[in-house]
Design an enzyme around this catalytic site. Structure first.
Site, PDB file in Angstrom:
ATOM      1  N   ASP A 100       0.816  -1.220   0.000  1.00  0.00           N
ATOM      2  CA  ASP A 100       0.000   0.000   0.000  1.00  0.00           C
ATOM      3  C   ASP A 100       0.850   1.271   0.000  1.00  0.00           C
ATOM      4  O   ASP A 100       2.027   1.253   0.385  1.00  0.00           O
ATOM      5  CB  ASP A 100      -0.873   0.040   1.268  1.00  0.00           C
ATOM      6  CG  ASP A 100      -1.983  -1.000   1.233  1.00  0.00           C
ATOM      7  OD1 ASP A 100      -1.953  -1.870   0.344  1.00  0.00           O
ATOM      8  OD2 ASP A 100      -2.862  -0.939   2.112  1.00  0.00           O
ATOM      9  N   HIS A 242       3.776  -2.180   3.054  1.00  0.00           N
ATOM     10  CA  HIS A 242       3.788  -0.837   2.465  1.00  0.00           C
ATOM     11  C   HIS A 242       5.079  -0.634   1.675  1.00  0.00           C
ATOM     12  O   HIS A 242       6.168  -0.756   2.268  1.00  0.00           O
ATOM     13  CB  HIS A 242       3.672   0.217   3.581  1.00  0.00           C
ATOM     14  CG  HIS A 242       2.394   0.097   4.366  1.00  0.00           C
ATOM     15  ND1 HIS A 242       2.246  -0.809   5.388  1.00  0.00           N
ATOM     16  CD2 HIS A 242       1.201   0.739   4.241  1.00  0.00           C
ATOM     17  CE1 HIS A 242       1.005  -0.712   5.872  1.00  0.00           C
ATOM     18  NE2 HIS A 242       0.356   0.220   5.195  1.00  0.00           N
TER      19      HIS A 242
HETATM   20 ZN    ZN Z   1      -2.666   3.036   3.221  1.00  0.00          ZN
END
Ligand code: ZN
Length: 291
Positions: A100, A242
């Site tokens: 992400d 991430h």
């Molecule tokens: Zn996020």
């Protein structure tokens, strides 16, 4: 040709030694046709070429130095459905890695390199602001065979927005990704995993959450992230990371070879659904995808 002429011909040919030739060619044809399919002959060739790996896996299976995951490697090598490294065996375990908040210069390309080296894919839930900044990374994700998901234009909590604002947040990412690589994001992950009935009714792509949170943003430590995944991973998991931290890129470098060694295939979310025979539906939030 009637049967008598046929038998006469066979007799004539066999007399000249042709029969051996015909039988030989037939056997060769059968072997060649078998080689193209998933077959015993192909398995035999595979065994011959991978003798060392298989012997090692047999040792794992015998429990001398292995565990269940290593047994899965044994299973995978012996199912022979995965003779090509990029061929997915639908009966063997698989998981989806998801990244992400990127793309970013710090991590995205480094992660893609690991995935390419290991014949693996992942889903990147990109933020529109970042996608506008790094269109070449969007292209790189797409050309690596990875999937691009929508994570809103500037990482807004969608439950705080009205319908028009939600539409804008989603559409701006679609526009950005489409202008970079030519295709739309295929799935959506609302920031913070936050959604309500109204948000859900407005999203036009399947909503993907996760069931294994690496908490990479908190530890910022590659080994910790890798150990957490290896300790908790199960078939069908969707793993949250991430691609904005160097420590996450380093974690992926440690993690993907380990997962492969344990017998896990690493695929994108849509591939996971596809291989598990699940149709992703609108209005449902998926945390994991099982058969
Ligand atoms: Zn996020």
């Amino acid at each position: 040709m009637n049967i008598h002429t046929f038998l006469k011909n066979v007799k004539r040919l066999s007399g000249k030694g042709y029969l051996i030739y015909i039988v030989g060619v037939s056997v060769l044809c059968i072997m060649l046709s078998q080689f193209s399919a998933k077959s015993h002959f192909r398995s035999w060739v595979h065994r011959l070429l991978n003798k060392e790996t298989i012997n090692k896996s047999v040792e794992y299976e015998a429990g001398t130095e292995g565990d269940y995951g290593q047994f899965l490697t044994y299973y995978r090598y012996n199912s022979f459905d995965a003779c090509n490294p990029d061929e997915v065996d639908v009966n063997a375990p698989m998981i989806a890695l998801t990244f992400d908040d990127g793309p970013s210069e710090k991590a995205t390309e480094r992660i893609l390199q690991v995935l390419r080296d290991n014949y693996s894919h992942a889903t990147f839930f990109v933020v529109g602001k970042q996608s506008d900044k790094y269109p070449e990374l969007i292209q790189s994700i797409a050309s690596s065979g990875c999937e691009i998901g929508n994570h809103t234009y500037d990482h807004k909590n969608l439950t705080d927005l009205n319908a028009e604002e939600i539409g804008q947040q989603i559409d701006d990412v679609s526009r950005s990704v489409k202008s970079a690589c030519g295709s739309d994001p295929t799935v959506i992950r609302p920031p913070y995993g936050a959604y309500d009935d109204e948000v859900m009714s407005l999203l036009d792509k399947p909503v993907i959450l996760w069931d294994l949170d690496t908490e990479d943003w908190s530890s910022r430590n590659a080994q910790t992230v890798c150990d957490k995944v290896m300790a908790e991973v199960k078939d069908g998991d969707i793993v949250l990371m991430h691609d904005i931290y160097e420590s996450t890129a380093e974690a992926v470098e440690l993690l993907v070879p380990k997962l492969k060694q344990k017998g896990y295939q690493v695929v994108s979310v849509s591939e996971l659904a596809n291989y598990k025979g699940k149709q992703l539906e609108l209005g449902t939030a998926y945390g994991k995808i099982k058969q």
